[in-house]
Design a protein around this motif. Structure first.
Motif, PDB file in Angstrom:
ATOM      1  N   GLU A 623       0.834  -1.202   0.000  1.00 51.12           N
ATOM      2  CA  GLU A 623       0.000   0.000   0.000  1.00 51.12           C
ATOM      3  C   GLU A 623       0.873   1.258   0.000  1.00 51.12           C
ATOM      4  O   GLU A 623       0.631   2.196  -0.773  1.00 51.12           O
ATOM      5  CB  GLU A 623      -0.922  -0.008   1.223  1.00 51.12           C
ATOM      6  CG  GLU A 623      -2.020  -1.061   1.202  1.00 51.12           C
ATOM      7  CD  GLU A 623      -3.126  -0.712   0.223  1.00 51.12           C
ATOM      8  OE1 GLU A 623      -3.144   0.424  -0.269  1.00 51.12           O
ATOM      9  OE2 GLU A 623      -3.973  -1.583  -0.049  1.00 51.12           O
ATOM     10  N   LYS A 626       2.757   1.570  -3.303  1.00 56.22           N
ATOM     11  CA  LYS A 626       1.894   2.055  -4.375  1.00 56.22           C
ATOM     12  C   LYS A 626       1.707   3.571  -4.277  1.00 56.22           C
ATOM     13  O   LYS A 626       1.778   4.290  -5.294  1.00 56.22           O
ATOM     14  CB  LYS A 626       0.545   1.348  -4.296  1.00 56.22           C
ATOM     15  CG  LYS A 626      -0.440   1.792  -5.366  1.00 56.22           C
ATOM     16  CD  LYS A 626      -1.768   1.088  -5.185  1.00 56.22           C
ATOM     17  CE  LYS A 626      -2.799   1.602  -6.184  1.00 56.22           C
ATOM     18  NZ  LYS A 626      -4.115   0.972  -5.990  1.00 56.22           N
ATOM     19  N   THR A 627       1.489   4.071  -3.069  1.00 52.76           N
ATOM     20  CA  THR A 627       1.358   5.521  -2.889  1.00 52.76           C
ATOM     21  C   THR A 627       2.649   6.233  -3.275  1.00 52.76           C
ATOM     22  O   THR A 627       2.622   7.317  -3.891  1.00 52.76           O
ATOM     23  CB  THR A 627       1.015   5.823  -1.419  1.00 52.76           C
ATOM     24  OG1 THR A 627      -0.157   5.095  -1.051  1.00 52.76           O
ATOM     25  CG2 THR A 627       0.757   7.306  -1.218  1.00 52.76           C
ATOM     26  N   GLU A 630       2.862   6.347  -7.065  1.00 50.36           N
ATOM     27  CA  GLU A 630       1.935   7.332  -7.624  1.00 50.36           C
ATOM     28  C   GLU A 630       2.501   8.738  -7.536  1.00 50.36           C
ATOM     29  O   GLU A 630       2.157   9.600  -8.344  1.00 50.36           O
ATOM     30  CB  GLU A 630       0.607   7.265  -6.872  1.00 50.36           C
ATOM     31  CG  GLU A 630      -0.196   6.000  -7.164  1.00 50.36           C
ATOM     32  CD  GLU A 630      -1.438   5.893  -6.289  1.00 50.36           C
ATOM     33  OE1 GLU A 630      -1.566   6.755  -5.385  1.00 50.36           O
ATOM     34  OE2 GLU A 630      -2.243   4.972  -6.486  1.00 50.36           O
ATOM     35  N   THR A 631       3.408   8.984  -6.573  1.00 52.26           N
ATOM     36  CA  THR A 631       4.002  10.310  -6.412  1.00 52.26           C
ATOM     37  C   THR A 631       5.306  10.445  -7.194  1.00 52.26           C
ATOM     38  O   THR A 631       5.536  11.470  -7.852  1.00 52.26           O
ATOM     39  CB  THR A 631       4.273  10.580  -4.923  1.00 52.26           C
ATOM     40  OG1 THR A 631       3.073  10.397  -4.189  1.00 52.26           O
ATOM     41  CG2 THR A 631       4.776  12.001  -4.708  1.00 52.26           C
TER      42      THR A 631
END
Length: 731
Positions: A623, A626-627, A630-631
């Protein structure tokens, strides 16, 4: 027949129904009439004499059998009176009185018979005989007086009352005498009767009645004289003054009604000064009401203050160790002292108020808690602290305040427990008195006698405020010798050295701290060490710390923090910073992070979690990964991490305890299935792809294939998909 009710065979309703009303009416009609004696008609005197003789014979026979029954005598006498044979009736009554001369019912019936037949003189004689024989029976006296007054013989009624009063009857008799005199306007006689009454029964309520009587007849001087005589009679003895509260209250209320407010106030204060506080609640209530109506602000406050004192004294008398009441009581007296001083009172008044405060505190601290449990002492110690603060702040008696602190410290059993607040406040008191050696001696004694974390913190804070950093270092050394497992102590010690810019010493303290084997909350110390190195711009040192921490714990949160650290920018190393950058207002130059290194850390962490079989930790890591992508990453990087997310599936297995088939939710990772069951995984992947296409074609729903573990596990897949996942798990 065995006694049981007959068995009903036909339960159908009868053709003719009988109502309850009919049953009641028939029962009434069939009742037998009661026996009634036949009526007799007397035709001449011969028959009358025969009837009377027969009745007298019956009565005489009944009296002979039950001679002591007054009822039989009364029936006989009343029958004779009904025949107008009054001589015979009197004879029967006299015979009855010979049997029981103290029967009140007999005397009353005898006099009533005479009065009904208007034999007034006979009635007077009977009442005279009755009250002579039974002088303590008030009913006979009342009827005698009523008879004389009914005949307008006021002098005779007064004479009867005078005879009655010689026997000193109860208060109602005296009041009846007085009311009779009032009805005929003989007020002076009534006043004389009151005087005789208080001589016989000198009780407060009698004095009050007399005073009110004189006030109502507008003889105010006489009323004051009555109340003054009453107060002189009761005297100054505490018990007698307490008994005379009603007299004081009535006297003051009379003066209030006469608009003599100062007189009333003097009476109230005179009484309250002589009656104990705990026994004058009613009088205080009256005084408070009086001051609210007619007093000034000052007098009202003093009255309320006295009422509160009575309340607190009563509560303390029930439980002397109720320290909450002592606190309220002390605050009350302190507030009264401050108000008195603010109003510009005299020195004597201030001394009196101060003495009252000290008296309350001395009585309170004398209630030492029983036993050796600290919880019983917590509230008690604050009494000593408040006492000392009062002497220091309000009275400026510093020697007395010091003595209070010393007494409190000597009272506490320090071998069992201690109170750090007591030692610290004593030391701060000495600092306020500019006696620093005494304060240090107090804290040193406290640490030597009963070392405690709060004592070390208080002493260190004191020396820090004085900027005595050498002493602070020594104290921290003693503190850590006392409790080497305290992470917060190591952190604060290192922060002190960091503020003093002794960074080598700071690192040495951190290294020494993390080397302690029994350490409470070691993660706080490691985090503080890492944050220090990051603040100093030492990325390599911080990285090595993370590697050491991973080798020790390997917790997923450490891996996540390590990876995010690699991607975040940090400040330049302190050696490379310019002088202007040390200013907080100037923006510091930052060294950018390395996302590739962060990905490597994430990948290492994932493999580590996978090797240990920690599924929940892998989900948490993915999790955050993934964050992060995304950044910092591209769409391919996000898709890669998304592809590593687990599938939430159901698995059937046989419960070992019950032997039944049960279903559990299970996290299925793609790489695990790919390695363990490549064929089944390919089949499962195709099934999820088919399900996704079906959802898109049907209602444009969001695809559910390869659902992450963070999505709701309650979502139910198709039966076919579940069965395939279950069969795959059973392999």
């Amino acid at each position: 027949m065995d006694g049981r009710a007959p068995r009903i065979k036909n339960r159908a309703p009868a053709a003719i129904q009988i109502t309850a009303e009919q049953l009641l009416r028939e029962a009434q009609e069939r009742q037998e009439s009661a026996f009634r004696a036949p009526k007799q008609r007397v035709e001449d005197f011969e028959e009358l004499n025969e009837y009377r003789g027969r009745k007298r014979k019956e009565f005489e026979e009944r009296i002979r059998r039950t001679r002591g029954s007054i009822k039989e005598w009364l029936q006989y006498a009343n029958w004779e009176a009904s025949q107008n044979e009054f001589a015979r009736s009197r004879s029967v009554y006299e015979r009855a009185l010979d049997v029981d001369p103290r029967s009140i019912q007999l005397w009353l019936s005898y006099t009533e018979m005479e009065l009904k037949n208007r034999n007034v003189q006979h009635s007077r004689n009977l009442f005279d005989r009755a009250v002579t024989l039974l002088p303590r029976v008030d009913q006979l006296w009342y009827k005698y007086v009523y008879l004389e007054e009914l005949l307008q013989n006021v002098a005779g009624a007064r004479q009867v009352f005078e005879r009655w009063m010689k026997w000193e009857p109860d208060d109602k008799a005296w009041q009846a005498f007085i009311k009779m005199e009032e009805r005929y306007g003989e007020l002076d006689r009534a006043s004389t009767i009151y005087e005789r009454w208080v001589a016989v029964r000198p009780e407060p309520r009698v004095w009050v009645k007399w005073g009110k009587f004189e006030e109502e007849r507008q003889r105010l001087d006489k009323a004051r004289e009555v109340f003054q005589t009453a107060l002189d009679f009761f005297g100054d003895d505490e018990e007698q003054v307490e008994k005379a509260q009603a007299v004081f209250s009535a006297f003051a209320k009379m003066e209030t009604r006469l608009k003599e407010f100062e007189r009333a106030r003097v009476i109230y204060k005179f009484a309250l000064a002589r009656i104990p506080r705990s026994k004058s609640a009613g009088l205080y209530a009256s005084y408070t009401k009086f001051e609210k109506q007619f007093g000034t602000r000052t007098t009202l406050e003093s009255t309320v203050l006295g009422k509160r004192r009575i309340q607190y004294e009563e509560e303390i008398s029930h439980d002397g160790r109720n320290y909450d009441v002592w606190f309220d009581y002390a605050r009350l007296e302190e507030g009264a002292f401050r108000d008195l001083r603010g109003e510009g009172a005299t020195t004597d008044e201030e001394e009196t108020a101060m003495g009252r405060v000290r008296e309350v505190y001395e009585r309170a601290v004398a209630q030492v808690p029983p036993g050796g449990e600290k919880r019983h002492w917590r509230r008690y110690i604050y009494l000593w602290l408040d006492y000392a603060l009062f002497e220091e702040i309000e009275t400026k008696d510093f020697a007395r305040a010091r003595q209070i602190y010393q007494t409190a410290i000597s009272l506490v059993p320090h071998k069992i427990f201690t109170f750090a607040k007591l030692w610290i406040m004593f030391a701060k008191f000495e600092i306020r008195r500019l006696d620093l050696p005494a304060a240090r001696k107090i804290m040193g004694t406290a640490i030597g006698m009963c070392p405690k974390e709060k004592l070390f913190k208080g002493y260190i804070e004191l020396e820090t405020d004085l900027r005595e950093f050498d002493r602070v270092r020594k104290l921290y050394e003693k503190y850590l010798e006392f409790d080497p497992a305290n992470s917060s102590a190591w952190i604060r010690y290192a922060e002190i050295e960091s503020q003093l810019e002794d960074f080598a010493r700071t690192r040495a303290i951190f290294e020494l701290g993390i080397s302690q084997s029994p350490l409470s909350m070691p993660e706080l110390l490691w985090k503080a060490y890492v944050d220090f190195e990051i603040e100093e711009g030492e990325r390599e040192t911080a990285r090595s710390l993370y590697e050491r921490l991973i080798s020790l714990s390997g917790h997923v949160k450490v891996w996540i923090s390590y990876a995010l650290f690699e991607a975040e920018p940090i400040a330049l190393p302190r050696a490379m910073r310019e002088d202007d950058e040390e200013d907080e207002d100037v923006e510091q130059k930052m060294v950018p992070g390395d996302p590739d290194r962060a990905r490597q850390v994430f990948d290492r962490a994932y493999k580590e979690m996978k090797s240990k079989g920690l599924k929940d930790e892998r989900v948490a890591l993915l999790e955050v990964w993934k964050t992060f992508e995304e950044t910092h990453g591209t769409a391919d990087d996000v898709a890669k991490v998304q592809g590593m997310m687990p599938i939430v599936s159901k698995k059937r297995h046989v419960d070992q305890e019950t032997g039944q088939m049960v279903e559990d939710w299970e996290l299925v990772f793609a790489d695990d299935e790919r390695e363990n069951n490549p064929t089944s995984f390919k089949f499962l992947q195709m099934a999820h792809a088919w399900k996704t296409n079906q959802n898109k074609a049907g209602n444009d729903a969001k695809p559910i294939s390869f659902a992450p573990a963070s999505s709701a596990p309650n979502r139910k897949d198709d039966d076919a998909t579940s069965d395939m996942a279950s069969s795959d798990g059973e392999h």
